[in-house]
Design a protein around this motif. Structure first.
Motif, PDB file in Angstrom:
ATOM      1  N   GLU A 124       0.838  -1.227   0.021  1.00  0.00           N
ATOM      2  CA  GLU A 124      -0.028   0.007  -0.132  1.00  0.00           C
ATOM      3  C   GLU A 124       0.972   1.138  -0.064  1.00  0.00           C
ATOM      4  O   GLU A 124       1.662   1.466   1.098  1.00  0.00           O
ATOM      5  N   TYR A 125       0.788   1.840  -1.116  1.00  0.00           N
ATOM      6  CA  TYR A 125       1.708   3.135  -1.313  1.00  0.00           C
ATOM      7  C   TYR A 125       1.692   4.172  -0.055  1.00  0.00           C
ATOM      8  O   TYR A 125       2.601   4.426   0.442  1.00  0.00           O
ATOM      9  N   LEU A 126       0.334   4.445   0.251  1.00  0.00           N
ATOM     10  CA  LEU A 126       0.488   5.622   1.151  1.00  0.00           C
ATOM     11  C   LEU A 126       0.663   5.246   2.584  1.00  0.00           C
ATOM     12  O   LEU A 126       1.111   6.037   3.327  1.00  0.00           O
ATOM     13  N   PHE A 127       0.379   4.018   2.905  1.00  0.00           N
ATOM     14  CA  PHE A 127       1.006   3.583   4.131  1.00  0.00           C
ATOM     15  C   PHE A 127       2.278   3.710   4.174  1.00  0.00           C
ATOM     16  O   PHE A 127       3.067   3.880   5.113  1.00  0.00           O
ATOM     17  N   VAL A 128       3.198   3.018   3.072  1.00  0.00           N
ATOM     18  CA  VAL A 128       4.573   3.053   3.148  1.00  0.00           C
ATOM     19  C   VAL A 128       5.299   4.520   3.114  1.00  0.00           C
ATOM     20  O   VAL A 128       6.130   4.652   3.987  1.00  0.00           O
ATOM     21  N   HIS A 201      -2.234   3.713  14.430  1.00  0.00           N
ATOM     22  CA  HIS A 201      -3.124   2.585  14.418  1.00  0.00           C
ATOM     23  C   HIS A 201      -4.551   2.785  13.890  1.00  0.00           C
ATOM     24  O   HIS A 201      -5.095   1.914  13.384  1.00  0.00           O
ATOM     25  N   HIS A 202      -4.671   4.022  14.068  1.00  0.00           N
ATOM     26  CA  HIS A 202      -6.291   4.128  13.768  1.00  0.00           C
ATOM     27  C   HIS A 202      -6.451   5.520  12.798  1.00  0.00           C
ATOM     28  O   HIS A 202      -7.384   6.005  12.571  1.00  0.00           O
ATOM     29  N   LEU A 203      -5.276   5.914  12.352  1.00  0.00           N
ATOM     30  CA  LEU A 203      -5.394   7.071  11.328  1.00  0.00           C
ATOM     31  C   LEU A 203      -5.392   6.203   9.908  1.00  0.00           C
ATOM     32  O   LEU A 203      -4.361   5.381   9.546  1.00  0.00           O
ATOM     33  N   ARG A 204      -6.073   7.137   8.940  1.00  0.00           N
ATOM     34  CA  ARG A 204      -5.960   6.390   7.762  1.00  0.00           C
ATOM     35  C   ARG A 204      -4.746   6.750   6.999  1.00  0.00           C
ATOM     36  O   ARG A 204      -3.954   7.854   7.191  1.00  0.00           O
ATOM     37  N   SER A 205      -4.406   5.912   6.121  1.00  0.00           N
ATOM     38  CA  SER A 205      -3.009   6.038   5.371  1.00  0.00           C
ATOM     39  C   SER A 205      -3.096   7.155   4.452  1.00  0.00           C
ATOM     40  O   SER A 205      -3.866   7.413   4.015  1.00  0.00           O
ATOM     41  N   GLY A 206      -2.003   8.032   4.868  1.00  0.00           N
ATOM     42  CA  GLY A 206      -1.815   9.233   3.831  1.00  0.00           C
ATOM     43  C   GLY A 206      -2.476  10.700   4.696  1.00  0.00           C
ATOM     44  O   GLY A 206      -1.664  11.539   4.369  1.00  0.00           O
ATOM     45  N   ALA A 255      -4.599  18.595   0.515  1.00  0.00           N
ATOM     46  CA  ALA A 255      -5.363  17.699  -0.433  1.00  0.00           C
ATOM     47  C   ALA A 255      -5.399  16.520   0.224  1.00  0.00           C
ATOM     48  O   ALA A 255      -6.634  15.681   0.267  1.00  0.00           O
ATOM     49  N   LEU A 256      -4.273  15.834   0.683  1.00  0.00           N
ATOM     50  CA  LEU A 256      -4.307  14.614   1.379  1.00  0.00           C
ATOM     51  C   LEU A 256      -5.092  14.468   2.527  1.00  0.00           C
ATOM     52  O   LEU A 256      -5.899  13.525   2.816  1.00  0.00           O
ATOM     53  N   ILE A 257      -4.958  15.603   3.286  1.00  0.00           N
ATOM     54  CA  ILE A 257      -5.629  15.517   4.907  1.00  0.00           C
ATOM     55  C   ILE A 257      -7.072  15.562   4.337  1.00  0.00           C
ATOM     56  O   ILE A 257      -8.070  14.792   5.195  1.00  0.00           O
ATOM     57  N   LEU A 258      -7.377  16.294   3.535  1.00  0.00           N
ATOM     58  CA  LEU A 258      -8.938  16.542   3.251  1.00  0.00           C
ATOM     59  C   LEU A 258      -9.561  15.326   2.639  1.00  0.00           C
ATOM     60  O   LEU A 258     -10.810  14.877   2.820  1.00  0.00           O
ATOM     61  N   LEU A 259      -8.742  14.785   1.702  1.00  0.00           N
ATOM     62  CA  LEU A 259      -9.296  13.463   1.107  1.00  0.00           C
ATOM     63  C   LEU A 259      -9.325  12.263   1.911  1.00  0.00           C
ATOM     64  O   LEU A 259     -10.353  11.480   1.543  1.00  0.00           O
ATOM     65  N   TYR A 264     -11.386   8.566  11.520  1.00  0.00           N
ATOM     66  CA  TYR A 264     -10.561   7.434  11.748  1.00  0.00           C
ATOM     67  C   TYR A 264     -11.087   6.174  11.009  1.00  0.00           C
ATOM     68  O   TYR A 264     -12.321   6.081  10.701  1.00  0.00           O
ATOM     69  N   THR A 265     -10.298   5.426  10.721  1.00  0.00           N
ATOM     70  CA  THR A 265     -10.779   4.182  10.053  1.00  0.00           C
ATOM     71  C   THR A 265     -10.366   3.098  10.986  1.00  0.00           C
ATOM     72  O   THR A 265      -9.712   3.223  11.899  1.00  0.00           O
ATOM     73  N   VAL A 266     -10.888   1.718  10.571  1.00  0.00           N
ATOM     74  CA  VAL A 266     -10.687   0.667  11.339  1.00  0.00           C
ATOM     75  C   VAL A 266      -9.069   0.311  11.461  1.00  0.00           C
ATOM     76  O   VAL A 266      -8.690   0.560  10.411  1.00  0.00           O
ATOM     77  N   ARG A 267      -8.970  -0.391  12.544  1.00  0.00           N
ATOM     78  CA  ARG A 267      -7.356  -0.727  12.448  1.00  0.00           C
ATOM     79  C   ARG A 267      -7.237  -1.673  11.182  1.00  0.00           C
ATOM     80  O   ARG A 267      -7.889  -2.725  10.993  1.00  0.00           O
ATOM     81  N   TYR A 268      -5.931  -1.575  10.589  1.00  0.00           N
ATOM     82  CA  TYR A 268      -5.667  -2.434   9.526  1.00  0.00           C
ATOM     83  C   TYR A 268      -5.493  -3.788  10.059  1.00  0.00           C
ATOM     84  O   TYR A 268      -5.329  -4.027  11.146  1.00  0.00           O
ATOM     85  N   SER A 269      -5.592  -4.829   9.070  1.00  0.00           N
ATOM     86  CA  SER A 269      -5.360  -6.149   9.425  1.00  0.00           C
ATOM     87  C   SER A 269      -4.210  -6.578   8.430  1.00  0.00           C
ATOM     88  O   SER A 269      -3.667  -5.923   7.455  1.00  0.00           O
ATOM     89  N   LYS A 270      -3.244  -7.333   9.050  1.00  0.00           N
ATOM     90  CA  LYS A 270      -1.936  -7.852   8.686  1.00  0.00           C
ATOM     91  C   LYS A 270      -1.923  -8.563   7.260  1.00  0.00           C
ATOM     92  O   LYS A 270      -2.974  -9.698   7.381  1.00  0.00           O
TER      93      LYS A 270
END
Length: 270
Positions: A124-128, A201-206, A255-259, A264-270
């Motif tokens: 996942e590009y934004l996560f990395v 752990h609970h912020l959206r990637s980006g 723009a990234l913050i607004l988009l 918060y989003t759910v905790r990612y799964s590995k």
């Protein structure tokens, strides 16, 4: 370093020492570049191992950061500040000595290099890029301190008690713009490391990338106003090249913050 007329007299040699019997020398700038890479690599390893994501091919990831960063920084310098030299002799990019690196170009190179790595490794590009943007701040702090040791990227004249007289430049007291950036990057890095540790752990990637782009490049826009222009043609511009190039990064961060803000989003799964 000493005090003259109430100002800090900066007469530090860029060379730490010469290796006896050779023409090889170790410079402060080279040392700070190496230190920045080592620190950022170790922090990056800690973050990815802590979150236990994309840990299989990390050595290749760091390679895809370093090489594009240097190439982008070198190309960016000539594209933004010395296009005539590049057009006259394209090989000037690889001709030593390698003076002239643009942080704006370096960041663009990193974005491309990481994108290629993510495509190859189905990541996942934004996560990395969130995590790498964080560790890159520490490298920036080291590099700007290296600029201070080199007496380069100096500030405009200033009548302030903390002004530096860069003896290798002239005898005018100036803003230590490199020191402003190095200190800010250090504090900002620690702050963003805290944000990652407590909220990632609970912020959206980006979101982290958006914060870094917005805050860091806004600071860069401001600090550029107390720097000497790097090219003569900038004297005719209302904003210097550093400020102009900072605007797209600030806009991208907002723009990234607004988009991605959906709180918060759910905790990612590995």
């Amino acid at each position: 370093m000493s005090l003259i007329d109430g100002f800090i007299y900066w007469n530090v040699s860029p060379v730490m020492f010469h290796i006896p019997g050779t023409s090889v020398s170790l410079t402060w700038y080279g040392l700070m570049w190496a230190l920045g890479l080592i620190i950022s690599r170790q922090v990056g390893l800690y973050i990815f191992l802590k979150e236990d994501r994309y840990t299989v091919n990390l050595p290749a990831l760091f390679l895809m950061i370093v090489v594009p960063a240097i190439v982008g920084a070198r190309l960016g310098h000539f594209l933004f500040y010395d296009l005539h030299a590049l057009v006259s002799n394209p090989f000037v990019v690889v001709n030593p000595p390698f003076h002239g690196l643009s942080s704006h170009g370096g960041v663009f190179g990193i974005l491309i290099g990481v994108y290629i790595w993510c495509r190859r490794n189905h990541a996942e590009y934004l996560f990395v890029i969130d995590r790498l943007a964080l560790v890159a701040i520490s490298a920036g702090a080291c590099i700007r301190f290296g600029n201070l040791m080199n007496s380069e990227i100096v500030g405009v004249p200033a009548d302030l008690p903390w002004a530096f007289i860069f003896a290798h430049v002239d005898q005018l007291p100036r803003h230590p713009a490199q020191l402003y950036e190095s200190v800010f990057y250090t504090v900002f890095f620690l702050f963003m490391l805290y944000v990652w540790h407590t909220h990632a752990h609970h912020l959206r990637s980006g979101i982290i990338l958006g914060m870094i782009l917005t805050i860091l490049w806004t600071f860069r826009f401001v600090v550029e106003s107390v720097k000497e222009n790097q090219s003569a043609f900038e004297h005719d511009l209302s904003l210097n090249i550093g400020q102009i190039l900072s605007i797209p990064y600030i806009m991208a961060g907002v723009a990234l913050i607004l988009l991605r803000k959906s709180k918060y989003t759910v905790r990612y799964s590995k």
